[in-house]
Design a protein around this motif. Structure first.
Motif, mmCIF file in Angstrom:
data_model
loop_
_atom_site.group_PDB
_atom_site.id
_atom_site.type_symbol
_atom_site.label_atom_id
_atom_site.label_comp_id
_atom_site.label_asym_id
_atom_site.label_seq_id
_atom_site.Cartn_x
_atom_site.Cartn_y
_atom_site.Cartn_z
ATOM 1 N N ARG A 62 0.876 -1.167 0.000
ATOM 2 C CA ARG A 62 0.000 0.000 0.000
ATOM 3 C C ARG A 62 0.913 1.216 0.000
ATOM 4 N NH1 ARG A 62 -2.907 -1.261 4.029
ATOM 5 N NH2 ARG A 62 -4.666 -1.993 2.803
ATOM 6 N N HIS A 63 0.633 2.175 -0.889
ATOM 7 C CA HIS A 63 1.569 3.292 -1.028
ATOM 8 C C HIS A 63 0.880 4.546 -1.533
ATOM 9 C CE1 HIS A 63 1.685 0.992 -4.869
ATOM 10 N NE2 HIS A 63 1.616 2.207 -5.401
ATOM 11 N N ARG A 64 1.543 5.664 -1.301
ATOM 12 C CA ARG A 64 1.110 6.972 -1.776
ATOM 13 C C ARG A 64 2.149 7.498 -2.743
ATOM 14 N NH1 ARG A 64 -1.805 11.565 0.574
ATOM 15 N NH2 ARG A 64 -1.064 13.465 -0.422
ATOM 16 N N HIS A 65 1.679 8.206 -3.778
ATOM 17 C CA HIS A 65 2.588 8.834 -4.739
ATOM 18 C C HIS A 65 2.529 10.351 -4.593
ATOM 19 C CE1 HIS A 65 3.183 5.061 -6.824
ATOM 20 N NE2 HIS A 65 1.884 4.888 -6.903
ATOM 21 N N PRO A 66 3.661 11.011 -4.336
ATOM 22 C CA PRO A 66 3.660 12.470 -4.337
ATOM 23 C C PRO A 66 3.644 13.059 -5.744
ATOM 24 C CG PRO A 66 5.850 11.657 -3.844
ATOM 25 C CD PRO A 66 4.956 10.449 -3.929
ATOM 26 N N GLN A 79 -4.168 -5.139 -9.865
ATOM 27 C CA GLN A 79 -5.239 -4.182 -9.611
ATOM 28 C C GLN A 79 -4.926 -3.410 -8.327
ATOM 29 O OE1 GLN A 79 -7.440 -8.133 -8.782
ATOM 30 N NE2 GLN A 79 -8.942 -6.496 -8.458
ATOM 31 N N TYR A 80 -5.670 -2.333 -8.119
ATOM 32 C CA TYR A 80 -5.630 -1.615 -6.855
ATOM 33 C C TYR A 80 -6.942 -1.865 -6.128
ATOM 34 C CZ TYR A 80 -1.420 0.933 -8.192
ATOM 35 O OH TYR A 80 -0.140 1.265 -8.532
ATOM 36 N N ASP A 81 -6.873 -2.198 -4.850
ATOM 37 C CA ASP A 81 -8.083 -2.510 -4.085
ATOM 38 C C ASP A 81 -9.054 -1.333 -4.085
ATOM 39 O OD1 ASP A 81 -7.045 -4.968 -3.577
ATOM 40 O OD2 ASP A 81 -6.688 -4.647 -1.433
ATOM 41 N N TYR A 94 -2.224 5.464 -15.668
ATOM 42 C CA TYR A 94 -1.778 6.744 -15.111
ATOM 43 C C TYR A 94 -2.240 6.820 -13.663
ATOM 44 C CZ TYR A 94 -2.122 11.669 -13.825
ATOM 45 O OH TYR A 94 -2.057 12.862 -13.160
ATOM 46 N N GLU A 95 -1.304 7.074 -12.747
ATOM 47 C CA GLU A 95 -1.627 7.189 -11.332
ATOM 48 C C GLU A 95 -1.360 8.632 -10.909
ATOM 49 O OE1 GLU A 95 0.471 4.178 -9.152
ATOM 50 O OE2 GLU A 95 0.107 2.657 -10.686
ATOM 51 N N PRO A 96 -2.404 9.385 -10.546
ATOM 52 C CA PRO A 96 -2.214 10.807 -10.251
ATOM 53 C C PRO A 96 -1.503 11.022 -8.921
ATOM 54 C CG PRO A 96 -4.471 10.173 -9.822
ATOM 55 C CD PRO A 96 -3.815 8.980 -10.443
ATOM 56 N N ILE A 100 -3.490 7.184 -2.882
ATOM 57 C CA ILE A 100 -3.042 6.114 -1.992
ATOM 58 C C ILE A 100 -3.768 4.857 -2.452
ATOM 59 C CG2 ILE A 100 -3.022 5.182 0.337
ATOM 60 C CD1 ILE A 100 -2.946 8.023 1.406
ATOM 61 N N HIS A 101 -3.020 3.813 -2.746
ATOM 62 C CA HIS A 101 -3.670 2.596 -3.221
ATOM 63 C C HIS A 101 -2.882 1.355 -2.839
ATOM 64 C CE1 HIS A 101 -1.776 4.259 -7.163
ATOM 65 N NE2 HIS A 101 -0.867 3.632 -6.461
ATOM 66 N N THR A 102 -3.594 0.229 -2.929
ATOM 67 C CA THR A 102 -3.071 -1.057 -2.468
ATOM 68 C C THR A 102 -2.932 -1.977 -3.664
ATOM 69 O OG1 THR A 102 -4.311 -0.712 -0.412
ATOM 70 C CG2 THR A 102 -3.426 -2.928 -0.827
#
Ligand code: FE
Length: 163
Positions: A62-66, A79-81, A94-96, A100-102
């Motif tokens: 599980r992580h966050r992207h700045p 996939q992301y939960d 594309y991940e904005p 925060i996703h798993t």
């Protein structure tokens, strides 16, 4: 036929490599059953490109992207939960920034490989969103150095991917 147009001084060297390596030693372990293969590690902008390989089903992190992330699925699916889509082989993602996703590899999948272009950091978080770790282009470089030093490629093998 090569062009005769002169290249400006100071332009960094290009990189052109077989992304999926013939030599499995290029895969650097980052967690159990999780590896990355460095492609470009940018020490000026803090951006990096790598392949991520996961060889088991289940939650990867599980992580966050700045900053923004761009991905292309080469093999398998994931996939992301938090979302109802599945990134299949051939999918672009594309991940904005701020997401925060798993990350999860579904039960019917034993291996996935995805190209990711990441800027800034991967910020790993727990169930409550509290930071429990991070990776950036510099931690990636160090993981490569340590792994390649230990497996015979040599610590400086990673230098070809650093700009
Ligand atoms: Fe992500």
């Amino acid at each position: 036929m090569t062009s005769q147009i002169p290249i400006s001084a100071g332009v960094p060297a290009e990189i052109a490599v077989q992304a999926m390596p013939d030599d499995d030693r290029l895969w650097v372990p980052q967690a159990p059953d999780v590896w990355f293969r460095p492609l470009m590690l940018n020490t000026i902008t803090g951006q990096w490109c790598n392949l991520l390989k996961v060889t088991r089903a289940g939650i990867v992190s599980r992580h966050r992207h700045p900053s923004a992330v761009f991905g292309y699925v080469i093999k398998g699916r994931w996939q992301y939960d938090e979302h109802d889509w599945v990134a299949e082989t051939g999918s672009f993602v594309y991940e904005p920034p701020g997401e925060i996703h798993t990350l999860r590899v579904p039960e019917n999948t034993t291996e996935m490989v995805t190209f990711f272009n990441i800027s800034g950091a991967m910020i790993y978080v727990d169930d409550e969103g509290n930071q429990i770790g991070y990776e950036d282009t510099f931690t990636k470089i160090q993981l490569c150095r340590d792994h390649y030093a230990a497996n015979g490629l040599g610590a400086d093998y990673v230098d070809q991917f650093i700009r």
